[in-house]
Scaffold this motif. Sequence first.
Motif, short mmCIF file in Angstrom:
data_model
loop_
_atom_site.label_atom_id
_atom_site.label_comp_id
_atom_site.label_asym_id
_atom_site.label_seq_id
_atom_site.Cartn_x
_atom_site.Cartn_y
_atom_site.Cartn_z
N HIS A 247 21.19 142.34 -16.81
CA HIS A 247 20.15 141.64 -16.07
C HIS A 247 19.39 142.59 -15.15
O HIS A 247 18.17 142.49 -15.00
CB HIS A 247 20.76 140.47 -15.28
N LYS A 248 20.10 143.53 -14.54
CA LYS A 248 19.44 144.53 -13.69
C LYS A 248 18.54 145.42 -14.54
O LYS A 248 17.42 145.77 -14.13
CB LYS A 248 20.47 145.37 -12.96
N GLU A 249 19.02 145.81 -15.71
CA GLU A 249 18.21 146.66 -16.57
C GLU A 249 16.93 145.95 -17.01
O GLU A 249 15.83 146.53 -16.98
CB GLU A 249 19.01 147.11 -17.79
N ILE A 250 17.06 144.70 -17.42
CA ILE A 250 15.88 143.95 -17.87
C ILE A 250 14.89 143.78 -16.72
O ILE A 250 13.68 143.97 -16.88
CB ILE A 250 16.31 142.60 -18.44
N ALA A 251 15.41 143.47 -15.54
CA ALA A 251 14.53 143.30 -14.38
C ALA A 251 13.78 144.59 -14.08
O ALA A 251 12.57 144.56 -13.78
CB ALA A 251 15.35 142.86 -13.16
N MET A 252 14.46 145.71 -14.19
CA MET A 252 13.81 146.99 -13.87
C MET A 252 12.80 147.38 -14.93
O MET A 252 11.70 147.85 -14.61
CB MET A 252 14.85 148.08 -13.69
N ARG A 253 13.12 147.20 -16.19
CA ARG A 253 12.19 147.64 -17.23
C ARG A 253 10.90 146.84 -17.21
O ARG A 253 9.83 147.33 -17.57
CB ARG A 253 12.86 147.63 -18.60
N ARG A 254 10.97 145.60 -16.75
CA ARG A 254 9.75 144.78 -16.65
C ARG A 254 8.83 145.25 -15.53
O ARG A 254 7.67 144.88 -15.49
CB ARG A 254 10.12 143.31 -16.43
N ARG A 255 9.36 146.08 -14.64
CA ARG A 255 8.58 146.57 -13.51
C ARG A 255 8.16 148.03 -13.66
O ARG A 255 7.54 148.59 -12.75
CB ARG A 255 9.38 146.39 -12.22
N LEU A 256 8.49 148.64 -14.78
CA LEU A 256 8.11 150.03 -14.98
C LEU A 256 6.62 150.16 -15.25
O LEU A 256 6.01 149.26 -15.83
CB LEU A 256 8.90 150.63 -16.16
#
Length: 394
Positions: free
Chosen positions: A237-246
């Motif tokens: 979930h942290k990875e998905i949240a971060m990749r959406r903000r790259l």
Amino acid sequence: MAITLKLPTRDGTLEDYTLSGSAPVQPERGVKFDRIAYSAAHVVADPLAAVDPWIESAVDWDATIAYRQRLWSLGLGVAEAMDTAQRGMGLDWPTSLELIRRSLDAARDVPGALVACGCGTDHLAAAEAHSIDDVIRAYEEQMEAIEKLGGRLIVMASRALARVATGPADYEKVYGRILSQAKQPVILHWLGDMFDPALAGYWGTRNVDEAMDTALGIIHARASKVDGIKISLLDKHKEIAMRRRLPAGVRMYTGDDFNYAELIAGDGHGSDPVQGRSDALLGIFDAIAPAASAALGELAAGNVMRFHAILGPTVPLSRHIFAAPTRFYKTGVVFMAWLNGHQSHFTMVGGQQSTRSLPHLAELFRLADAANLLEQPELASRRMRTMLALHGVA
């Protein structure tokens, strides 16, 4: 003919285990991917070197480079001199630089071979780092050495920085300085403390969401200098949240050895394709290389169900190899290489072959068989019996 062994269980008893007899999956020759996929590759120790293994590192260079050639032949890139290569756990900086040099030299003979090289501060003992400037100088020394060889950088998390930084501003200063000097776009590396307890509180806080804000701020400030970021937090979930903000075009390289299949497959979020899926920079790909290659080939061809059918069964094995204490996962990776005949012994740099128990290795054997990852079942069984005999199991 079925192969049966007596394997130990966690309760200390022995039970019969019969191999599945299923043929391992192999990729098509010349397989193509639509994701970038790096395997963080292990090193093969030299078991005949007269060294003190807890203090000195001795590498079998021929076997080590041969393993990288195998990864390239499967279409995988090599993330060189990373934690899977026991960086900071037996492999020192001079040996790491020699490994990088040899790997880059070998890659020049392989059309299309990808190599990215770990750049850190491990030659600066954390206790000897007294200021942010000390950390910057240490990074710059390794940057210069790697770039002089023509290597692309993976900027590894720094134990020294974690020790001396007083808050997010110190990380912004260090990474801003390093990124401004990089000759090519780099891959950043956020390694969670489950992999290295000395990295607790990285990015200046123990709050993961606040740490992510700092890392994203650094990336957005110099997006043209960042190819991507690998995060190894074992939290999808942290990875998905971060990749959406790259920023557009900056890749998320999954380092999640628990959830890599679904993260690579992606969720299609957003107009920028790299925000809706993860590329890969994984230690587990060392151990499951043929299956990873075959699965990625199927994904590129649009066969999503086949991708999951191949890669899904490898996930229980990976979760076992990376079980806590997660930093000892390298032992399982090397054990797999030995079982599959890619090295002649089960000896590791730093004596790390001793970090996992016999029941742990026996369960690894079962899970590897269940995932169709034993490339030569007869050889794997003989070597498992050798390991059992070494532990007094007839």
